[in-house]
Design an enzyme around this catalytic site. Structure first.
Site, PDB file in Angstrom:
ATOM      1  N   ASP A 199       0.964  -1.375  -0.002  1.00  0.00           N
ATOM      2  CA  ASP A 199       0.075  -0.060  -0.025  1.00  0.00           C
ATOM      3  C   ASP A 199       1.008   1.314   0.069  1.00  0.00           C
ATOM      4  O   ASP A 199       1.996   1.345   0.860  1.00  0.00           O
ATOM      5  CB  ASP A 199      -0.849  -0.158   1.370  1.00  0.00           C
ATOM      6  CG  ASP A 199      -2.066   1.288   1.368  1.00  0.00           C
ATOM      7  OD1 ASP A 199      -2.777   1.302   0.554  1.00  0.00           O
ATOM      8  OD2 ASP A 199      -1.495   2.071   2.128  1.00  0.00           O
ATOM      9  N   ASP A 332     -11.053   1.063  -2.659  1.00  0.00           N
ATOM     10  CA  ASP A 332     -11.009   2.401  -2.590  1.00  0.00           C
ATOM     11  C   ASP A 332     -11.774   3.066  -3.816  1.00  0.00           C
ATOM     12  O   ASP A 332     -11.903   4.476  -4.221  1.00  0.00           O
ATOM     13  CB  ASP A 332      -9.646   2.842  -2.849  1.00  0.00           C
ATOM     14  CG  ASP A 332      -8.763   2.820  -1.565  1.00  0.00           C
ATOM     15  OD1 ASP A 332      -9.413   2.721  -0.642  1.00  0.00           O
ATOM     16  OD2 ASP A 332      -7.646   2.626  -1.559  1.00  0.00           O
TER      17      ASP A 332
END
Length: 563
Positions: A199, A332
């Protein structure tokens, strides 16, 4: 043809809190995932990517880690994790962990010690600075709005956080930090995990001296982006991680690296780079935004021509030099069928068309949970129904700026990250079979129509279409390794391309809209022995002329041509 198992695999992303709850507390957990392993195996996917399950206060749904080697109690125990890993491996499947190396939680022991005093032995584990002119050290803006700097009264300094104030950025200039992160990654590899999604990995290096961002005409986040994204030293650090840790095991890695074109991405994924196997590109995720970065909420109609240009560029530049990670949705992003398809009248054919698109490009396909049954965006009536920190910050900021609430909610309905985070819709029972309790976020009200149980029983469902696509990738090497070439580049409604490998060629035709455009076969293609491999409509091959074909709304077809 450089064969790799991670090139030939299909990855299924699980957002654990929303996947399946096993104990009735309304929160998805590891035992819930374990209970659905047969479902995932039947779907045909080979790799499961699990979003963060580490100990965390949960300010950003697990992306704020307080203990890298512990399991958050709401998800279960380390014994549950071991059982999950064993269950996957027993089925010939693999597990990819979601790992955050850019920042920790502000409740991580390192940060708690770091903020004790300026003389703390862990002070330099994070990025602390004195204020300037009565305010923050510089003008950088956070992804979640507001300054990247949070003032700490106890030590009279600011710490840097690119995301929430509860997610302080680690200082990768400190070798002690790097060494401990390396040791942690090794620990998970020894446990037997098969890969990592890193990430925010492009942000681990910040501009030397942390200067103010320039370019005042840009939005604040975009203006500062070049100060903390994809800087040269990132590659040195990743090569060090690869050489000393990652290369010791046969695993797969993918990085979250926004702000890149394919040439820049080769610095991460080039075959000679020793860094990552693939990265997630974001160019196509900004097609419906007035501007990239914080402009995601300012929504404009996306254009097929731009999608073609972006995807074709990535396909051609990386061919033979690197590898793509192909996706249309994740935790997301909004639901793909609501964003790029039609989630009302043509939900089923458009979801199948989008699936065809992702599975026929060169690269590893990523399926986000629920995509295989055509789950849609949700439009909660009140901001009180939303849970995402980015969404709540945006709402507050816009209300304070005097923007009408109906305009704010329209943007949230289209772009909130919670669109992808509503619970997985398993069946028609209460709470969609996700939980026997009250879910942490409401279930989408359309679960009685859209759910796994109904999809499994319908041979013409989106679910079974995904199963067929995945099987075709296993059956034909051209799906995986074939070279991409765009055809009909200027057509406003049809996205067509070929994939060629030695004597096999795929012809892919995709109608992205509800009108019925004419597909005209390019002269250079030989359709004499064309074999239809898959289509989202019934096709009578004996009555059709492939040279001129009227495509139905959101129609997708894939033919095998002999060279």
């Amino acid at each position: 043809m450089n064969r790799k198992w991670w090139k030939e695999s299909v990855v299924y992303q699980i957002y654990p809190i929303s996947f399946k709850d096993s104990n009735g507390d309304g929160i998805g957990d590891l035992r819930g995932i374990i209970s659905k392993l047969d479902y995932l195996q039947d779907l045909g996917v080979e790799v499961i990517w699990v979003c963060p399950i580490y100990k965390s206060p949960g300010h950003d749904n697990g992306y704020d880690i307080s203990d890298y080697c512990g399991i958050k109690s709401q998800f279960g125990t380390m014994e549950d994790f071991d059982e999950l890993l064993e269950g996957l491996h027993a089925r010939g499947m693999k597990l990819m962990m979601d790992l955050v190396l850019n920042h920790t939680s502000d409740e991580h022991p390192w940060f708690l010690e770091s903020r004790q005093s300026r003389d703390s032995s862990k002070r330099d584990y994070y990025i602390w600075r004195k204020g300037k002119n009565g305010g923050p050290p510089n003008n950088w803006e956070s992804y979640f709005s507001g300054s990247v700097w949070e003032y700490d009264e106890q030590t009279d300094e600011y710490y840097l956080h690119l995301y929430s104030k509860h997610q302080p950025d680690l200082n990768w200039e400190n070798q002690a930090v790097v060494d401990q992160l390396h040791d942690m990654v090794k620990w998970w590899l020894v446990k037997g995990v098969d890969g990592f999604r890193f990430d925010a990995i492009a942000h681990i290096v910040k501009a030397e001296g942390l200067p103010d961002a320039q370019n005042p005409h840009l939005t604040p986040t975009v203006r500062a982006y070049e100060m903390f994204s994809n800087l040269d030293h990132v590659h040195t650090l990743l090569q060090d991680l690869y050489d000393n840790v990652l290369n010791t095991h046969d695993i797969m890695t993918v990085g979250e690296t926004s702000g890149l074109g394919p040439e820049e991405a080769l610095c991460y994924v080039g075959d000679d780079r020793r860094e990552l196997h693939m990265t997630f590109q974001f160019e196509h995720m900004f097609l419906d935004a007035a501007s990239s970065g914080s402009g995601k909420w300012d929504i404009v109609p996306w254009k097929l021509q731009e999608l073609k240009e972006i995807m074709s560029n990535w396909q051609t530049v990386l061919h033979g030099r690197g590898w793509n990670a192909n996706y249309l949705c994740n935790h997301d992003q909004p639901r793909s069928v609501s964003r790029f398809g039609n989630d009302t009248r043509y939900r089923v054919p458009s979801a199948k068309m989008l699936a065809t698109f992702i599975h026929t490009l060169e690269g590893t396909p990523y399926i986000y949970q629920g995509e295989e049954i055509g789950m849609t965006n949700v439009a909660f009536p009140s901001i009180d129904d939303y849970r995402d920190v980015e969404t709540l910050n945006y709402y507050t900021e816009q209300i304070q700026s005097g923007v009408p609430e109906n305009k704010i909610m329209r943007s949230i309905h289209l772009k909130s990250r919670d669109n992808a985070r509503t619970p997985m819709q398993w069946d028609m029972s209460e709470q969609a079979g996700f939980t026997t309790g009250a879910p942490w976020i409401q279930v989408n009200s359309n679960y009685t129509e859209i759910n796994v149980a109904s999809a499994q029983q319908d041979p013409d469902s989106i679910y079974h279409y995904y199963r067929k696509l995945i099987q075709l990738r296993k059956q034909y090497d051209v799906f995986v390794y074939g070279e991409y070439k765009l055809i009909m580049p200027s057509h406003p409604e049809i996205y067509g391309y070929t994939r060629t490998l030695v004597d096999q060629q795929l012809l892919v035709m995709l109608n992205f809209f509800e009108r019925e455009p004419l597909f005209e076969l390019p002269e250079e293609l030989n359709a004499h022995q064309a074999k239809l491999l898959i289509s989202n409509y019934e096709v009578d091959e004996g009555k059709e002329n492939l040279h001129q074909l009227r495509l139905r709304p959101y129609e997708a077809r894939v033919y095998l041509l002999q060279q």
